[in-house]
Design a protein around this motif. Sequence first.
Motif, PDB file in Angstrom:
ATOM      1  N   ALA C 135       0.840  -1.210   0.000  1.00  0.00           N
ATOM      2  CA  ALA C 135       0.000   0.000   0.000  1.00  0.00           C
ATOM      3  C   ALA C 135       0.870   1.252   0.000  1.00  0.00           C
ATOM      4  O   ALA C 135       1.873   1.334   0.713  1.00  0.00           O
ATOM      5  N   GLY C 136       0.452   2.228  -0.801  1.00  0.00           N
ATOM      6  CA  GLY C 136       1.213   3.467  -0.926  1.00  0.00           C
ATOM      7  C   GLY C 136       1.264   4.272   0.354  1.00  0.00           C
ATOM      8  O   GLY C 136       2.187   5.062   0.571  1.00  0.00           O
ATOM      9  N   ASP C 137       0.294   4.086   1.255  1.00  0.00           N
ATOM     10  CA  ASP C 137       0.252   4.902   2.479  1.00  0.00           C
ATOM     11  C   ASP C 137       0.856   4.158   3.688  1.00  0.00           C
ATOM     12  O   ASP C 137       0.615   4.542   4.830  1.00  0.00           O
ATOM     13  N   GLU C 138       1.640   3.123   3.415  1.00  0.00           N
ATOM     14  CA  GLU C 138       2.147   2.293   4.514  1.00  0.00           C
ATOM     15  C   GLU C 138       3.426   2.878   5.128  1.00  0.00           C
ATOM     16  O   GLU C 138       4.335   3.280   4.429  1.00  0.00           O
ATOM     17  N   TRP C 139       3.455   2.882   6.487  1.00  0.00           N
ATOM     18  CA  TRP C 139       4.657   3.298   7.206  1.00  0.00           C
ATOM     19  C   TRP C 139       5.572   2.107   7.478  1.00  0.00           C
ATOM     20  O   TRP C 139       6.778   2.198   7.458  1.00  0.00           O
ATOM     21  N   LEU C 140       4.929   1.001   7.814  1.00  0.00           N
ATOM     22  CA  LEU C 140       5.679  -0.173   8.242  1.00  0.00           C
ATOM     23  C   LEU C 140       4.868  -1.401   7.855  1.00  0.00           C
ATOM     24  O   LEU C 140       3.673  -1.467   8.129  1.00  0.00           O
ATOM     25  N   ASP C 141       5.517  -2.358   7.239  1.00  0.00           N
ATOM     26  CA  ASP C 141       4.842  -3.594   6.855  1.00  0.00           C
ATOM     27  C   ASP C 141       4.352  -4.307   8.131  1.00  0.00           C
ATOM     28  O   ASP C 141       5.179  -4.688   8.975  1.00  0.00           O
ATOM     29  N   LEU C 171      -2.024  -3.060  12.079  1.00  0.00           N
ATOM     30  CA  LEU C 171      -1.988  -2.147  10.936  1.00  0.00           C
ATOM     31  C   LEU C 171      -0.627  -1.495  10.842  1.00  0.00           C
ATOM     32  O   LEU C 171       0.047  -1.340  11.859  1.00  0.00           O
ATOM     33  N   GLY C 172      -0.271  -1.046   9.649  1.00  0.00           N
ATOM     34  CA  GLY C 172       0.984  -0.303   9.521  1.00  0.00           C
ATOM     35  C   GLY C 172       0.856   0.849   8.547  1.00  0.00           C
ATOM     36  O   GLY C 172       1.865   1.326   8.032  1.00  0.00           O
ATOM     37  N   ALA C 173      -0.373   1.275   8.282  1.00  0.00           N
ATOM     38  CA  ALA C 173      -0.606   2.322   7.280  1.00  0.00           C
ATOM     39  C   ALA C 173      -1.493   3.418   7.854  1.00  0.00           C
ATOM     40  O   ALA C 173      -2.088   3.254   8.920  1.00  0.00           O
ATOM     41  N   ALA C 174      -1.583   4.528   7.107  1.00  0.00           N
ATOM     42  CA  ALA C 174      -2.412   5.650   7.566  1.00  0.00           C
ATOM     43  C   ALA C 174      -3.884   5.256   7.586  1.00  0.00           C
ATOM     44  O   ALA C 174      -4.630   5.649   8.481  1.00  0.00           O
ATOM     45  N   GLN C 175      -4.280   4.474   6.582  1.00  0.00           N
ATOM     46  CA  GLN C 175      -5.689   4.095   6.482  1.00  0.00           C
ATOM     47  C   GLN C 175      -5.903   2.720   7.111  1.00  0.00           C
ATOM     48  O   GLN C 175      -5.074   1.817   6.944  1.00  0.00           O
ATOM     49  N   ASP C 176      -7.010   2.593   7.827  1.00  0.00           N
ATOM     50  CA  ASP C 176      -7.351   1.313   8.451  1.00  0.00           C
ATOM     51  C   ASP C 176      -8.181   0.483   7.471  1.00  0.00           C
ATOM     52  O   ASP C 176      -9.344   0.771   7.238  1.00  0.00           O
ATOM     53  N   ARG C 177      -7.573  -0.541   6.918  1.00  0.00           N
ATOM     54  CA  ARG C 177      -8.291  -1.441   6.008  1.00  0.00           C
ATOM     55  C   ARG C 177      -8.488  -2.809   6.656  1.00  0.00           C
ATOM     56  O   ARG C 177      -8.654  -3.815   5.974  1.00  0.00           O
ATOM     57  N   ALA C 178      -8.428  -2.854   7.993  1.00  0.00           N
ATOM     58  CA  ALA C 178      -8.577  -4.136   8.689  1.00  0.00           C
ATOM     59  C   ALA C 178      -9.566  -4.052   9.852  1.00  0.00           C
ATOM     60  O   ALA C 178      -9.610  -4.950  10.683  1.00  0.00           O
ATOM     61  N   THR C 323      -3.009   2.263  -5.342  1.00  0.00           N
ATOM     62  CA  THR C 323      -1.669   2.795  -5.599  1.00  0.00           C
ATOM     63  C   THR C 323      -0.640   1.943  -4.872  1.00  0.00           C
ATOM     64  O   THR C 323      -0.769   1.664  -3.684  1.00  0.00           O
ATOM     65  N   HIS C 324       0.379   1.543  -5.612  1.00  0.00           N
ATOM     66  CA  HIS C 324       1.402   0.646  -5.068  1.00  0.00           C
ATOM     67  C   HIS C 324       2.561   1.453  -4.519  1.00  0.00           C
ATOM     68  O   HIS C 324       2.879   2.525  -5.030  1.00  0.00           O
ATOM     69  N   LYS C 325       3.215   0.926  -3.486  1.00  0.00           N
ATOM     70  CA  LYS C 325       4.361   1.646  -2.944  1.00  0.00           C
ATOM     71  C   LYS C 325       5.609   1.466  -3.800  1.00  0.00           C
ATOM     72  O   LYS C 325       6.587   2.199  -3.643  1.00  0.00           O
ATOM     73  N   VAL C 326       5.586   0.486  -4.711  1.00  0.00           N
ATOM     74  CA  VAL C 326       6.754   0.240  -5.565  1.00  0.00           C
ATOM     75  C   VAL C 326       6.402   0.625  -7.003  1.00  0.00           C
ATOM     76  O   VAL C 326       5.406   0.136  -7.561  1.00  0.00           O
ATOM     77  N   ASN C 327       7.240   1.460  -7.608  1.00  0.00           N
ATOM     78  CA  ASN C 327       6.986   1.916  -8.967  1.00  0.00           C
ATOM     79  C   ASN C 327       6.927   0.747  -9.939  1.00  0.00           C
ATOM     80  O   ASN C 327       7.719  -0.189  -9.853  1.00  0.00           O
ATOM     81  N   GLY C 328       5.980   0.836 -10.858  1.00  0.00           N
ATOM     82  CA  GLY C 328       5.888  -0.178 -11.908  1.00  0.00           C
ATOM     83  C   GLY C 328       4.848  -1.245 -11.623  1.00  0.00           C
ATOM     84  O   GLY C 328       4.580  -2.098 -12.462  1.00  0.00           O
ATOM     85  N   TYR C 329       4.264  -1.213 -10.423  1.00  0.00           N
ATOM     86  CA  TYR C 329       3.281  -2.234 -10.041  1.00  0.00           C
ATOM     87  C   TYR C 329       1.942  -1.602  -9.639  1.00  0.00           C
ATOM     88  O   TYR C 329       1.889  -0.433  -9.255  1.00  0.00           O
ATOM     89  N   ALA C 330       0.917  -2.435  -9.698  1.00  0.00           N
ATOM     90  CA  ALA C 330      -0.375  -2.091  -9.106  1.00  0.00           C
ATOM     91  C   ALA C 330      -0.821  -3.276  -8.254  1.00  0.00           C
ATOM     92  O   ALA C 330      -0.419  -4.413  -8.509  1.00  0.00           O
ATOM     93  N   ALA C 331      -1.609  -2.991  -7.221  1.00  0.00           N
ATOM     94  CA  ALA C 331      -2.279  -4.057  -6.467  1.00  0.00           C
ATOM     95  C   ALA C 331      -3.744  -3.993  -6.864  1.00  0.00           C
ATOM     96  O   ALA C 331      -4.337  -2.917  -6.836  1.00  0.00           O
ATOM     97  N   VAL C 332      -4.307  -5.131  -7.258  1.00  0.00           N
ATOM     98  CA  VAL C 332      -5.706  -5.101  -7.683  1.00  0.00           C
ATOM     99  C   VAL C 332      -6.542  -6.113  -6.894  1.00  0.00           C
ATOM    100  O   VAL C 332      -6.084  -7.201  -6.574  1.00  0.00           O
TER     101      VAL C 332
END
Lengths: 108, 158, 544
Positions: C135-141, C171-178, C323-332
């Motif tokens: 996830a693009g908004d992740e601080w820590l896996d 969680l490790g991101a700004a948004q709570d998806r869990a 939006t993926h945190k690594v350029n060139g990829y998408a998560a779908v």
Amino acid sequence: MARNAHAYALSANDLLTGEQVFWSHQGRWCLSFEDALFSTEPQNLTPLGNAEEAANRVVGAALIPVDENRRPVELRDQRRLQGVSVAVRTTASEAASRPSAATLAQAA
Amino acid sequence: MSDLSVNETSSLLGWRLDASGALSQPPAPTLDLLLEPDAAEDLGLDNLLHLSAIGLVFKTPHDGRSFSLARRLRNAGFQGQLIGLGRLMPDQARHSVQSGLDALWLEDDLVQRHGIRAWQNALNVVVGSLYNQQRLSAEVAPRLAAPDIWRRRHNKAA
Amino acid sequence: MYAYDQYDQAFVEQRAAEFREQIERRLSGALSEDEFKPLRLQNGLYLQLHAYMLRVAIPYGALNARQLRVLGDLADRYDKGYGHFTTRQNIQYNWTKLSDVADMIDALASVQMHAIQTSGNCIRNVTTDAYAGVAGDEWLDPRPSAELLRQWSSLHPEFAFLPRKFKIAVLGAAQDRAAMKFHDIGLWAKLDADGQPQYDIWVGGGQGRTPRVARLFQEAVPLADLLPTLDAMLRVYNLAGRRDNKYKARIKILIDEMGIEPYRLAVVEELARVDRDAFATAVGEYQRIAAQFETAQRPALQGQKVPEGSPEFRAWLQQNGLTHKVNGYAAVSVSLKTKGAIPGDASGAQMRAVADLAERYSAGEIRVSHRQNLVLPWVKLNDLETLYHALLEQDLAEANVGLVSDIIACPGLDYCALATARSIPVAQALSLRLRERERRQGPIEASLNISGCINACGHHHAANIGILGLNRSESETYQISLGGRADEGAKVGDILGPGFSQDQVPDVVETLLDTWQSLREDGEDFSQTYDRVGKQPFKEAVYV
């Protein structure tokens, strides 16, 4: 006594398969509600259910109150007897592609 | 305080399941206290630490409070014997030892109902097989010295 | 991804052998049902209305292709050709036999899976963000923390017979998806000034008949203190939690009755006694686990571009891509909510097809989301359109993730022994109606969740529109609640008023959506409008 209950059937889950079963006229468990024994004296059925549980043949023995037409009066029993409300999604092509026990054993 | 008296327990015909897995029929253990979970808070931890043997009562197979009482006592430095009593299952024997108990004292009908073999096999699950094992009974620890998985992975002694 | 070593493998095999032996003792009568029940539940085995149900853990929602293939094969061999993905990153098989379960567990162990602690009054399967690590908004896996907790909690001797179940999310991101704040303990992992993990600990969240949003217990707990703190929190709960009434036995009730400050003090007192030496290996173990996840991360790619594609493809990517945190990829996301579908259900064939696609297009990885969808986390941008067409062929390209037709639903009275009403037919009817509405109007971003009883497995409290199935005088009635949300602004919905019949529900939901759409101001989501205008306008629209 459940409200509007005219008689009772005895139901449970089979210990091994988990299927819903009913105490029958023949004095054994059967899979069809049509074959269930109906009694107006639930006090006779309850100890039978307890004994069958203690004998480790079934689990969750419970009475099903029914009306004069032998229709369950409680929603939970009605729905349970109807079975799941959607078609189970198993197509012929999927069934044909089912792995065999041997395939799974090999994977294991 | 417990509603069972120590004397009553001492007279029971019973079996001892040792932390090593040995099942035997020795004389009943001498206990300084039978501790029921409901009474534990009122007794105060400090009043228990000097005792040499405490019986921890399991009232139902679903009630795990005595596992936590054992852990709390061991964490507080209790050095004596902790014996589990009551409605335990063979499947809970490993929980008992891993939580810091020394042994279980089992009534005869409980042992017979589950079968002697089930109790003899109850500790075949190796205590050291947990990922993270906290302090065991001082008497048990040297005999069950297999370190937990994390210690083995990181080459640390138990 | 995390891969088992010989210790992990031996651990699940030992547990599988233990459970096989427990089943044998049950069948022989040596174990009564009363004794067997907690043992089978701790291995995910329920007895439902029509059969045994086996709930398999998908720890932190992560699967590889081989694992998903075996899940599909289990569906075909031991179930009726499908499995049901749940809101807590598990999969359930609804038609299993007690005599088959030990073989199923062996098959799971062969691919580094298990059913340990997917039920029972113990620490349950630890869940997280389905987009962890990408996830693009992740601080820590969050996955290394979740795996550390999985190991720590597995077969935990002291916490296997708690007053009630105990759920942890990380969680490790700004948004709570869990839905972290609806867990008994929620951990929000962040980085400290030195780049080391630390955790905000939330406690006492949960749904059920007494829904509660978790309260902040402690901020910025360093990694080295995490397990000792959780150990002390669980011990206080195990000893002080109520055991006289199962509906009052969760930690949320203990905290209600005790108060958060007295609970905190009790934990501090307990923590002072905790044997820190026992946890001395935890930080090293975290680092060992984290290194595995880091190795599996992919480097950024140059020359990747999203294909132009058809409008349908672009709409799908817009809706189901992240939006993926690594350029060139998408998560779908792969929606399991096609028009008229049973939320979360997938056939064995679909599972195998997704496994194949994951191998071809997503580095062999799949995730399971708490919204009962699947995620392909590593899709190269160049591959997106090809993947879309492959998903279309499997009826898995519905562009509705995060929309009102992306319905969460529990199995309800079709399967569940606890349920008071059916969920599935309601979800199917709504899916048909709402997908049609989305076709007309475009994306409708609101959440709609359905539970078949007050236990709230379908998370109805946490939805913008929540539907709760009840039994009123032996007839199914559906109570509506509004304004709930499961994200970082978690909130319990308000009950709208008297319930409705099953037939009325689709019209009522459309009226609620009409009302929201007529009242919403620019850019408002459902919650924002609801918080601004309150319940009344919705009530007036529905109860005319």
